[in-house]
Design a protein around this motif. Sequence first.
Motif, mmCIF file in Angstrom:
data_model
loop_
_atom_site.group_PDB
_atom_site.id
_atom_site.type_symbol
_atom_site.label_atom_id
_atom_site.label_comp_id
_atom_site.label_asym_id
_atom_site.label_seq_id
_atom_site.Cartn_x
_atom_site.Cartn_y
_atom_site.Cartn_z
ATOM 1 N N ARG A 133 1.519 -1.625 3.880
ATOM 2 C CA ARG A 133 2.783 -1.108 4.398
ATOM 3 C C ARG A 133 3.087 -1.788 5.725
ATOM 4 O O ARG A 133 2.249 -1.805 6.628
ATOM 5 C CB ARG A 133 2.717 0.402 4.583
ATOM 6 C CG ARG A 133 4.088 1.055 4.785
ATOM 7 C CD ARG A 133 3.979 2.556 4.912
ATOM 8 N NE ARG A 133 5.288 3.189 4.785
ATOM 9 C CZ ARG A 133 5.647 4.275 5.453
ATOM 10 N NH1 ARG A 133 4.795 4.864 6.294
ATOM 11 N NH2 ARG A 133 6.849 4.790 5.280
ATOM 12 N N MET A 134 4.296 -2.352 5.837
ATOM 13 C CA MET A 134 4.654 -3.130 7.015
ATOM 14 C C MET A 134 6.057 -2.748 7.482
ATOM 15 O O MET A 134 6.852 -2.183 6.746
ATOM 16 C CB MET A 134 4.632 -4.636 6.704
ATOM 17 C CG MET A 134 3.348 -5.150 6.097
ATOM 18 S SD MET A 134 1.998 -5.215 7.285
ATOM 19 C CE MET A 134 2.501 -6.578 8.304
ATOM 20 N N ARG A 135 6.325 -3.118 8.747
ATOM 21 C CA ARG A 135 7.673 -3.001 9.304
ATOM 22 C C ARG A 135 8.324 -4.385 9.226
ATOM 23 O O ARG A 135 7.779 -5.356 9.750
ATOM 24 C CB ARG A 135 7.629 -2.542 10.761
ATOM 25 C CG ARG A 135 7.038 -1.142 10.946
ATOM 26 C CD ARG A 135 6.945 -0.784 12.426
ATOM 27 N NE ARG A 135 6.297 0.502 12.614
ATOM 28 C CZ ARG A 135 6.936 1.668 12.640
ATOM 29 N NH1 ARG A 135 8.253 1.686 12.520
ATOM 30 N NH2 ARG A 135 6.259 2.788 12.796
ATOM 31 N N LEU A 136 9.465 -4.444 8.559
ATOM 32 C CA LEU A 136 10.224 -5.683 8.453
ATOM 33 C C LEU A 136 11.359 -5.653 9.465
ATOM 34 O O LEU A 136 12.211 -4.765 9.423
ATOM 35 C CB LEU A 136 10.784 -5.851 7.037
ATOM 36 C CG LEU A 136 11.775 -7.004 6.826
ATOM 37 C CD1 LEU A 136 11.071 -8.347 6.988
ATOM 38 C CD2 LEU A 136 12.435 -6.906 5.447
ATOM 39 N N LEU A 137 11.368 -6.627 10.384
ATOM 40 C CA LEU A 137 12.435 -6.761 11.374
ATOM 41 C C LEU A 137 13.261 -7.975 10.989
ATOM 42 O O LEU A 137 12.763 -9.105 10.986
ATOM 43 C CB LEU A 137 11.862 -6.940 12.786
ATOM 44 C CG LEU A 137 11.417 -5.662 13.535
ATOM 45 C CD1 LEU A 137 10.273 -4.975 12.814
ATOM 46 C CD2 LEU A 137 10.998 -6.012 14.958
#
Length: 639
Positions: A290-294
């Motif tokens: 699970r990652m944060r996509l910017l």
Amino acid sequence: MRHIVIGTAGHVDHGKTTLVRALTGIETDTTAEEKKRGLTINLGFAWLDLPDGTRAGIVDVPGHEKFIKNMVAGLPGLNLVLLVIDANEGVMPQTKEHFDILTLLGVREFIVVVTKADTVSEELLDLALKDIREHLAQTPAAGAPIVVTDALSGRGLDDLVRQIQESAANLPSETADGDGRLNVDRSFSLKGFGTIVTGTLIDGPMLSSRDVWLYPGGRRLRIRNIQVHEEDVLRAEPPQRTALNLAGIACSEIRRGDVLCTAPDLTATRMLDVKVTCLADAAPLVHWQRMRLLIGTREVMVRIVPLGAEQIAPGTEGFLQLRLEADELYVRAGDRFILRTYSPMHTVAGGEILDAHPKKHRRFKADVVEGLKARDAGLIDEVTADYLRLRQVPFTQAQVIAKAVDLPLEKVEAALEHLRSRGIVRRTRQGYIHSQAYKAWQAKVLQLLRAYHQAKPLQPGMPQAEFCRRLGLNEDDGTALLHLLMAGSVCRLSRQCVAAKEFRIAFSPAQRKLQSLIEKTLDRSGFVPTEAASLRSLGKEGPAVVDALNGKSLVFLSPEFVLSKRYFTQAARLAYELLQDGQALRLGQFRDALHINRSQALLILEYMDRCGLTRRVGDGRLAGPKLGKYQTKGGTPHE
């Protein structure tokens, strides 16, 4: 006037905002909270006119690690970055993280600006410079110019302006031939003006008084006015920092992260095929992490799926499919992004979108990885050809291909022309077809027709409408494919029936005997049309034999009546002779010439009308475009 966009980056409280104010006279800390706390929370904007007339927009981004997503929002469209480092503190954690983010986003042009130089001794300044060079060694900024400044005393500011101009002169020219896009980073209202949105313009221009579409939703809006650096303009060009005054919408209806585009058909996506670079000191990227996509001015949650590998190791590159958890994005191939861990938040990777609208892939499918490698290498010919090769329909227009592969139309059209010249694709009015796809359709058609011929050996072929239906094609695609197959001597079309090129009707001895009986019956009837039902009743296989002889030794004047083809040819030749006096051929005249009754003559003439041998004018007939062939022996009518 040439425009460029410069970004500032660096650790919190290293003097970015003070430097921008000293260069431009513009205060970029605009909120009360920012002024109270002495640090930049949101993006700040200013501009600087260089001596050569170039206008440099400056994006002052926040340095505090809590505001990294705001910092990333300011980076798209940057041409050049001022990497700001305090002479007292040197390279700090956020300096490194900002630099990592910049390089992951593709920034390669840097000027290192050492600030607060008057607050340290010359010895400490020399040590700081040495430390900076060591930290930047083996990075894209290894050879970047370093300018020593102090914003309060003005030290080095003139040198910095000269260096900015020198670096700007070497930047490549931007092209603005696509659809203009603006990722909204601010939306607010001004009394007397209404809704204002700001962002960095990318891809193409925007024009005042023209329409734009707001995504999500696709709402159509009108640009009332455009400002670039607080000046009204009729046209904004990438990568200008742009403010749009929009009509017919409240600022509360537009949020940070929304997209404005001059195209009405920007499509949402929940999956992305990307190429990533994993930072050397980060953990590996593993399946379903699970990652944060910017990306743009958005931050969304995604799950990652490594393609062609178990994981993306630190310090290496690879391909991922990013699958959004809930949100949708409006992005395009070529857009760059950052990946950060969910918690605690650290930047671990970044890269470029290769396909903004992919299908869901299996992880270790070789052709998927090869296709991504082609996209990454800019091999548009291969990407285009690969898409056409896998199409389930035979023909595709260039616009459809461009949208599907998420590439500019002009590049796809150029690729198609290259592929056509190399014989890899064929072009028709219906669109393009890959040579391998054509071979697959050819095999499918032959299998279909041969099975039909085996089941109905006395039929001249499969009716064209049935041919299209059984292939699952609409009439236009089916007809275009048929024309290609006919040109390639794969099949033929006769009386609206499709047959394999090699197919010939072959009668059995019993069928040949029945053929002889049918033809003798028609010869005895002469010019008198014979009921088809009476011929079909001459034997068990009478219906099949009669249909097989259609166009060969007999013609169907109507569904109910037939005529010997030999006698029909004589009737057509007689009509040609009777029309040589320039007068219209009358029904009674034709009846008397053939020694038949009026209704029988009318049947023959109406069939001639349908064949183009004659054309009715009032109560008579004149010669049609095909009658001339009957001036000599051996003419044959064609419908």
